[in-house]
Design an enzyme around this catalytic site. Sequence first.
Site, PDB file in Angstrom:
ATOM      1  CG  ASP A  14      25.329 -12.469 -11.405  1.00 44.33           C
ATOM      2  OD1 ASP A  14      26.183 -13.910 -11.854  1.00 44.33           O
ATOM      3  OD2 ASP A  14      25.058 -12.642 -10.316  1.00 44.33           O
ATOM      4  NE  ARG A  94      17.879  -3.241  -6.546  1.00 41.97           N
ATOM      5  CZ  ARG A  94      19.268  -3.217  -6.534  1.00 41.97           C
ATOM      6  NH1 ARG A  94      19.890  -2.442  -6.882  1.00 41.97           N
ATOM      7  NH2 ARG A  94      19.455  -4.608  -6.257  1.00 41.97           N
ATOM      8  CG  ASP A 123      16.162  -5.720  -6.349  1.00 46.30           C
ATOM      9  OD1 ASP A 123      15.633  -5.020  -5.671  1.00 46.30           O
ATOM     10  OD2 ASP A 123      17.325  -6.381  -5.646  1.00 46.30           O
TER      11      ASP A 123
END
Lengths: 406, 406, 406, 406
Positions: A14, A94, A123
């Site tokens: 990705d 995160r 996220d």
Amino acid sequence: MKEKVVLAYSGGLDTTAIIPWLKENYDYEVICCCVDCGQEEELDGLEERAKLSGASKLYIEDITDEFCDDYIVPCVQAGAVYENKYLLGTSMARPGIAKKLVEIARKEGATAICHGATGKGNDQIRFELGIKALAPDLKIIAAWRQDAWTMQSREEEIEYCKAHGIDLPFSADSSYSRDRNLWHISHEGLELEDPAVEPNYDHVLVLGVTPEKAPEEGEYVTMTFEAGVPKTVNGKEMKVSDIIRELNRLGGKHGIGIIDIVENRVVGMKSRGVYETPGGTILMEAHQQLEELVLDRATMEVKKDMGNKMAQICYEGKWFTPLREAVQAFVESTQKYVTGEVKFKLYKGNIIKAGTTSPHTLYSESLASFTTGELYDHHDAEGFITLFGLPLKVRAMKMAEAEKNN
Amino acid sequence: MKEKVVLAYSGGLDTTAIIPWLKENYDYEVICCCVDCGQEEELDGLEERAKLSGASKLYIEDITDEFCDDYIVPCVQAGAVYENKYLLGTSMARPGIAKKLVEIARKEGATAICHGATGKGNDQIRFELGIKALAPDLKIIAAWRQDAWTMQSREEEIEYCKAHGIDLPFSADSSYSRDRNLWHISHEGLELEDPAVEPNYDHVLVLGVTPEKAPEEGEYVTMTFEAGVPKTVNGKEMKVSDIIRELNRLGGKHGIGIIDIVENRVVGMKSRGVYETPGGTILMEAHQQLEELVLDRATMEVKKDMGNKMAQICYEGKWFTPLREAVQAFVESTQKYVTGEVKFKLYKGNIIKAGTTSPHTLYSESLASFTTGELYDHHDAEGFITLFGLPLKVRAMKMAEAEKNN
Amino acid sequence: MKEKVVLAYSGGLDTTAIIPWLKENYDYEVICCCVDCGQEEELDGLEERAKLSGASKLYIEDITDEFCDDYIVPCVQAGAVYENKYLLGTSMARPGIAKKLVEIARKEGATAICHGATGKGNDQIRFELGIKALAPDLKIIAAWRQDAWTMQSREEEIEYCKAHGIDLPFSADSSYSRDRNLWHISHEGLELEDPAVEPNYDHVLVLGVTPEKAPEEGEYVTMTFEAGVPKTVNGKEMKVSDIIRELNRLGGKHGIGIIDIVENRVVGMKSRGVYETPGGTILMEAHQQLEELVLDRATMEVKKDMGNKMAQICYEGKWFTPLREAVQAFVESTQKYVTGEVKFKLYKGNIIKAGTTSPHTLYSESLASFTTGELYDHHDAEGFITLFGLPLKVRAMKMAEAEKNN
Amino acid sequence: MKEKVVLAYSGGLDTTAIIPWLKENYDYEVICCCVDCGQEEELDGLEERAKLSGASKLYIEDITDEFCDDYIVPCVQAGAVYENKYLLGTSMARPGIAKKLVEIARKEGATAICHGATGKGNDQIRFELGIKALAPDLKIIAAWRQDAWTMQSREEEIEYCKAHGIDLPFSADSSYSRDRNLWHISHEGLELEDPAVEPNYDHVLVLGVTPEKAPEEGEYVTMTFEAGVPKTVNGKEMKVSDIIRELNRLGGKHGIGIIDIVENRVVGMKSRGVYETPGGTILMEAHQQLEELVLDRATMEVKKDMGNKMAQICYEGKWFTPLREAVQAFVESTQKYVTGEVKFKLYKGNIIKAGTTSPHTLYSESLASFTTGELYDHHDAEGFITLFGLPLKVRAMKMAEAEKNN
């Protein structure tokens, strides 16, 4: 000179496909940044891969210890658990990643940060709120939310990469959607998308085994804490990250910390996932075991609310806010005396308490037992109950009176 | 004619000794009342024993179903847990007992109620607040708190009984101090008085076995709920009390629901106990499993606070209060759609989810998956995050500005 | 050598009568301690009076500045208000007094502390909890709760004093029961004991006038704060105690801060009182006016809860507890940027805002106005509302579906 | 046949211009719906105007009584106030309007609803969340957020109308941006956009006068409530809407309920406004005055939290949600005994209590006074304080002990 963008890079298909896409659609110089929170991925060859894909540079930044000290420890101390079950493994990582991305962007003089989080998840929010709070001037590019992002499957991504001269050995078949770091691994997708279906744990689990497959023999563990911070496991002093590694080993072995949950995402829908948090589950339980001995009733009660707040804040990606700071200040203030030793036994998914001691224990054996002494006279209970129950009694009398008057 | 006192009577040594003591010290006619909440004690011969001890009458009142419907179900629906662990087994039973004592007192025209709870525990509070709220005019006699109560040991109680012509076969050795009803059994005393010591579970446990001694084979269980009320276990429709009995059998067999806790009593000290709540633990977990599918995020969050309130209120004996009624009204309002089926596996102390369904599920597979559709467009996330993060961004910009101005 | 007791001494009849009573009933050497929190009482001749009454020593301790800095400022920052109205004037002073009494007791090697608070009020609790928390070994004597205390009226106290050779000019007629310090004055008793009756303000008020009697002309006031601490009034820098003195003058003049309340005491009954808090009312309002500009929504909301907690804690006398420390840590963390200037007009009981500025304002005129700009695009609102309302929409759809299936 | 859209229509320039715009851009048949919540606007000629502008039909729907009974009364009972000041006048009206629009849409078989709320405000959220919750299938058109909406000023709207054959006498000059209904009027814009500037009240105020311009003479008012619902004003029984009308008259006359606030909008920015809520301010204050007498301490404390929740929910437009229903169920449960009479004096911005009575008062004069009686013995206070303070004392002793051991 081209403007620079810092890309949150994992080395997977990705984020690799984003490199040529960014160059094609924005004409940026792409700086990749791989932030390591203990995900135990192979980082060898990552630089080669990034550059081969068109990046001008790759940073590999290990923030595992910072992740432990600045994010995990405060959440453990707060007892922060989202919707009764989720120990916030992804949520806590995160903001630390966002912070590092901003740092690299500043160092490189970049004007944008790009990430590859999906448009339906939490996220994206956590990354972007982190960046907004720390560097409001930076442009944020959520690749997958752009119209220019047209790839809909791994196959198309591989195709796109090839078309841009990137021929890397990515497999086309997809498994669960996972996120891993030192604290946990999450699993979504496949059969988990139907809450009516039992998870196929044989396929799902990565960090440990099910209780069924755990050893027949339990194992005692001893831990110590100082002011709410874990210090030793089985007598060995370690930094927090090593404590979590050791607890992961122990917990994974004994089938601890496997959670199957339908949770409410920030973006408004329910999703279903399985989380493995072997060491984290032990650490939080052990910390609470010690707090039982040390915190008074009123503090425990309000701290529970604060822990819930912490969980909400962290889950929503609002880490870099005055409210998180204030909640953390509350929690830290309660940890001054959370010092002592806890013992427990791990056995097939269970954490069974086996004794707790603390120099700051509020437990008094003489007071708890049935005899009376200097501190406690049965007559005191008489007076206490009279006043404690006075509002109820007055109310009952007043109601009876009012009824009579009717 | 003598005034009458209603004595909360269990048939044990403690409450038996109170009968002659009451007659001697107050010149009352003593009406015994044994309230059965499912404690599974032998009640045969109880009447004879009470009368032999000097009581003029014995009531045996079975309130088990009322206990389930009016106290347990509201607490399960609230998710009421005290200090993270305690499922309130004793706390929930006390107001029901108090209510029954008052009822008998009214029926008999008694002017006082007597109980044998200790002067250091929570139960005296729960009994007395219940009585005060329901019958503020009744005198309350807490036998053990009276100066006239001079017995300090089982031996002395036996002696006292004998001296008053009561020669019953009570054993002098004491075990753990226990309280049992349909929902749970609690254990205090002996080695448990030292929190540093692991409980001797072989001696302690009554309702089940430890996870270690549970069967090697797990067992799947299916339950259904309607509007938050449990209706069936493994397809068999039962009233709530029978559901709890069946879950007790299952949970006890599989080592479920054993809790070792240092808790904060209302009277201001910490105490340590072990609780067995096999069926209750399953019931609460199953209910929560269903709620995950049916309750929205905001409701879940505030309901968690309300559950904590319910636990505090119930633990403190403040059941018959406007606040408990209001909290219960809140909770009931959330239960309208808590209807559906949950499946789970019991295995050596673990309750492992194995699928949940509900006609009122808020989970939408198409929405949760990674594709976009009518309900969700990735561009929406863009706008959402912009506004959701606006306060953070504005703050960061303002701070940067303020810094520049300094 | 006799043991020593430290007596909380005001110089009034009540505490003067305690001196001979203590000597007679306990054979103590009595050390008087008058703690000044700004009650503006005549202290000249106090020493003579104490000694004449049999005390061996009198301490006069001015803690007004400590009262302001350590108790008032944290409560103002917290926005702590009890039951919507009461600004905690008496509650905040008690722990400071208790601390000073303990200090003197330690200095003198005393073994006991005595106070003259009534057995039905909150102050006995606040004094005693303060002493217990700071010096758990000291004996506490609540004179009025002792059986040996037999005086029931001012006349009897005067009689008792005379009988013990103390002939001081105390008047026998009683007015309202009052408590005064720098922050406020409270009034109880007489016609106030009936909540149906309007207070006779002409008799009641001490610090100011009613709105009706305030000047026809309003008066503008400007204040500045730094990090939540008041710094100037009308441009003049002053320490906090002087700021409160100046605000008392202004507020008293303009009829500000008169409260008539039926409140719930800790000991379980309702009582009715009138409070005058002229300066305090202004100070709290001005602080809040500034916070409006500086605090974000989420922080404001949780801080409101914390302010309520602070009020409860302080009212209940639980100042020296871990919970108060933790709540204060939360609050302090929110005050970092509460810096700026507020302007308002005082007019006949009203505090009317007249402009607020802060270098840390989160208000952005361009953002608030109706035009769109870089920070805000109307399309963002589209996406925001879609996701913000997604749970409601999904729920409505699921409900419609479920209905159809029925 | 054309699809139909229901337009929320006020008759003003903004919503009038939407009619031709809708027809031009969407090819809809436009059904106008003017929902009257007591805004006291001239409705004569409205139908002609709507039709002249191209609408096929105009509904004028008076929901004032529903607004009072279903929205205002629950919020008054909850004590719902947003950010300490705002009495939710606009927020409470929006869901009722949304409900009516949906009702008309269903009746007409319309497929869309259109509104003219701005893209930066809260109202778009409240309208749309209401519609989503009640009719998730209906399309929502927020005219001002559409790209096709190009008008940026009143002048351009007038121009656009003229170009579409609508020549109505709209004035081009703009004043404050206002929203009015029975409960309140809000003012935004002009000088109010700068929080540093004092409002120009002479221009701003519509419903009443400033305290300065209020009569020199105060005015006593008596109100009664039954189960938390206002029943009479000055002895005259009226429905709630008439009570609010009468209180508006009284409050406006005496300068009551003028609020100047910087508030946090849902969409993430601060805005500044002035609200006039003359009757509402009185009603809420009067209700609270009665509750003081009737609610116990614990209920009051938790109800305060619930009131804050209610305010947040209502402000955010989440009226038609399970959480609002649950919070309201809590509140309603507390109102059962909020019955009685309150008296107060209105004087130049002040509401001054002048006596409160209730058949359900929990105030007991004999208990509150300084004498002891059957219900209260000073010795009880002794025991109460001992146990109430036990955790503090034990902690202090344990700390001293721990220190010694170091």
